[in-house]
Write an enzyme that holds these catalytic residues in place. Structure first.
Site, PDB file in Angstrom:
ATOM      1  N   CYS A 154      -1.119   6.538   9.843  1.00 57.04           N
ATOM      2  CA  CYS A 154       0.102   5.970  10.355  1.00 57.04           C
ATOM      3  C   CYS A 154      -0.160   4.660  11.113  1.00 57.04           C
ATOM      4  O   CYS A 154      -0.993   4.619  12.008  1.00 57.04           O
ATOM      5  CB  CYS A 154       0.694   7.005  11.310  1.00 57.04           C
ATOM      6  N   CYS A 163       6.174  -7.167   6.814  1.00 59.02           N
ATOM      7  CA  CYS A 163       7.287  -6.673   7.635  1.00 59.02           C
ATOM      8  C   CYS A 163       7.674  -7.749   8.636  1.00 59.02           C
ATOM      9  O   CYS A 163       6.824  -8.520   9.083  1.00 59.02           O
ATOM     10  CB  CYS A 163       6.878  -5.395   8.364  1.00 59.02           C
ATOM     11  N   CYS A 186       6.149  -4.556  15.259  1.00 54.59           N
ATOM     12  CA  CYS A 186       5.832  -3.465  16.194  1.00 54.59           C
ATOM     13  C   CYS A 186       4.377  -3.640  16.624  1.00 54.59           C
ATOM     14  O   CYS A 186       3.507  -3.890  15.780  1.00 54.59           O
ATOM     15  CB  CYS A 186       6.031  -2.100  15.529  1.00 54.59           C
ATOM     16  N   GLU A 208       0.821  -1.205   0.000  1.00 58.64           N
ATOM     17  CA  GLU A 208       0.000   0.000   0.000  1.00 58.64           C
ATOM     18  C   GLU A 208       0.859   1.260   0.000  1.00 58.64           C
ATOM     19  O   GLU A 208       1.988   1.261   0.500  1.00 58.64           O
ATOM     20  CB  GLU A 208      -0.914   0.008   1.239  1.00 58.64           C
ATOM     21  N   CYS A 218       1.277  -1.637  15.083  1.00 61.55           N
ATOM     22  CA  CYS A 218       1.234  -1.410  13.640  1.00 61.55           C
ATOM     23  C   CYS A 218       0.517  -2.525  12.887  1.00 61.55           C
ATOM     24  O   CYS A 218       0.821  -3.709  13.100  1.00 61.55           O
ATOM     25  CB  CYS A 218       2.680  -1.284  13.151  1.00 61.55           C
ATOM     26  N   CYS A 259       3.435   8.541   0.920  1.00 63.05           N
ATOM     27  CA  CYS A 259       3.994   7.602   1.897  1.00 63.05           C
ATOM     28  C   CYS A 259       4.077   6.264   1.180  1.00 63.05           C
ATOM     29  O   CYS A 259       3.068   5.758   0.684  1.00 63.05           O
ATOM     30  CB  CYS A 259       3.072   7.530   3.118  1.00 63.05           C
TER      31      CYS A 259
HETATM   32  S1  SF4 Z   1       6.017   0.195  12.213  1.00 65.39           S
HETATM   33 FE1  SF4 Z   1       5.093  -1.535  11.104  1.00 65.39          FE
HETATM   34  S2  SF4 Z   1       5.967  -1.478   9.061  1.00 65.39           S
HETATM   35 FE2  SF4 Z   1       7.232  -0.152  10.367  1.00 65.39          FE
HETATM   36  S3  SF4 Z   1       8.877  -1.528  11.105  1.00 65.39           S
HETATM   37 FE3  SF4 Z   1       7.258  -1.615  12.657  1.00 65.39          FE
HETATM   38  S4  SF4 Z   1       5.995  -3.392  12.037  1.00 65.39           S
HETATM   39 FE4  SF4 Z   1       7.268  -2.843  10.270  1.00 65.39          FE
END
Ligand code: SF4
Length: 347
Positions: free
Chosen positions: A339, A114, A118, A94, A121, A107
């Protein structure tokens, strides 16, 4: 027709000159083709109108143009547009177009999925599928730029590497995509309009410094004590604040670039005055500014946005202590384009 056509966008200009010579063509043809591929972002050989028809045919018999496609888009009530891009190998990523009166920002994603998990996220809940090639990152920028001109009559002013993926874990492709975006052969944008944001890979921050990069650099900090930061971002277990401090000092010494700390503010997790004080101290290590970001809840995450009152007190404490603070209100929330919300939902 050869057994396997080659991806023409994987070649540098020098390599393309060699390819043209193999086809019995003059050197200057390589420059023309290169310009079509990068500057004009042609999706087919047929578009290359200053090449003869036989040459266009020869090219399409020997090469393919791998390009990311826009599969779909969703427009938020605040004008933010989220795009679903399809890679030539079938995966999706995306990207987001964020218009404001002064800026138009893209962005973009650097990985499909990933590996960093995190906890706040949406992308972190997806598995890492693969790194994006440099041209796939570049394509997102080109597409969003065209969309910005079409929808808002203005080209992109800024690019942020804050979409899906950790850019520093796809270092080579990310840096080559920035080379293309900033090069005269590509989009000729100033590196100062590009921000790379990392979750904090200390070793690679040092590599950025060694490579003397000219773009802007942001660290997703979200807490300035190890215990809290590890709860939010597991990468902190291997790249703790001490290691990051050392890398940041090294980065500043070499590049003299002021860094931005991104700080998403979560209720009862990192929003106390004590947390603000820790951030004040951390922000003094090297010249910096802080973006305090309103959090947008994602389905699987346990975090919620803090209250306006606690956020105001937090920001007041930072400002009172001399920290340069920008507040980032949420954009594109209703299409999950804000975000931390990029999670391939609703396509
Ligand atoms: S914020 Fe999301 S996309 Fe960015 S490094 Fe952490 S898990 Fe990966």
């Amino acid at each position: 027709m050869p057994d396997k056509v080659k991806n023409i966008r994987s070649f540098s200009l020098e390599e393309l000159i060699v390819e043209m010579e193999k086809l019995g063509e003059k050197k200057f043809r390589a420059k023309q083709v290169y310009e079509w591929l990068w500057k004009k972002h042609a999706a087919t050989f047929n578009e290359m109108s200053n090449l003869s028809k036989p040459l266009r045919e020869k090219l399409s018999q020997n090469y393919s143009i791998e390009q990311v496609k826009i599969l779909d888009s969703q427009k938020s009530s605040d004008g933010t547009v989220k795009y679903a891009f399809e890679l030539s190998t079938g995966q999706m990523v995306e990207g987001v177009l964020i218009p404001t009166p002064k800026r138009i920002t893209a962005c973009i994603s650097s990985q499909a999925g990933c590996s960093l998990d995190c906890k706040f996220c949406g992308t972190g809940f997806l598995d890492l599928k693969r790194n994006l090639y440099h041209y796939e990152i570049y394509d997102q920028v080109q597409h969003i730029n065209k969309e910005a001109e079409k929808t808002y009559g203005r080209p992109l002013t800024n690019i942020v590497y804050m979409g899906m993926g950790e850019p520093l874990l796809n270092y080579k492709n990310v840096l080559s995509s920035i080379d293309k975006i900033t090069s005269e052969d590509g989009m000729a944008m100033s590196p100062k309009r590009i921000t790379l944001s990392t979750a904090g890979v200390a070793k690679m921050i040092k590599k950025l410094a060694d490579d003397n990069v000219k773009f802007e650099f942001a660290l997703s900090l979200h807490a300035a004590n190890d215990e809290t930061r590890s709860k939010i971002m597991p990468i902190n277990d291997s790249n703790n604040l001490e290691k990051l401090t050392e890398a940041l000092e090294y980065f500043y010494e070499k590049t003299k670039t002021r860094i931005t700390y991104e700080y998403c503010i979560f209720k009862d997790v990192n929003d106390s005055i004590q947390h603000a004080q820790e951030l004040v101290e951390f922000s003094r290590i090297i010249p910096s500014k802080v973006n305090v970001i309103e959090y947008n809840q994602v389905e699987l995450a346990d975090f919620v946005n803090t209250t306006r009152k606690r956020m105001d007190a937090f920001i007041h404490h930072l400002e009172k202590n001399g920290v340069i603070v920008n507040v980032r209100r949420s954009r594109g929330k209703d299409v999950d384009g804000a975000c931390g919300q990029l999670a391939l939902k609703n396509w």
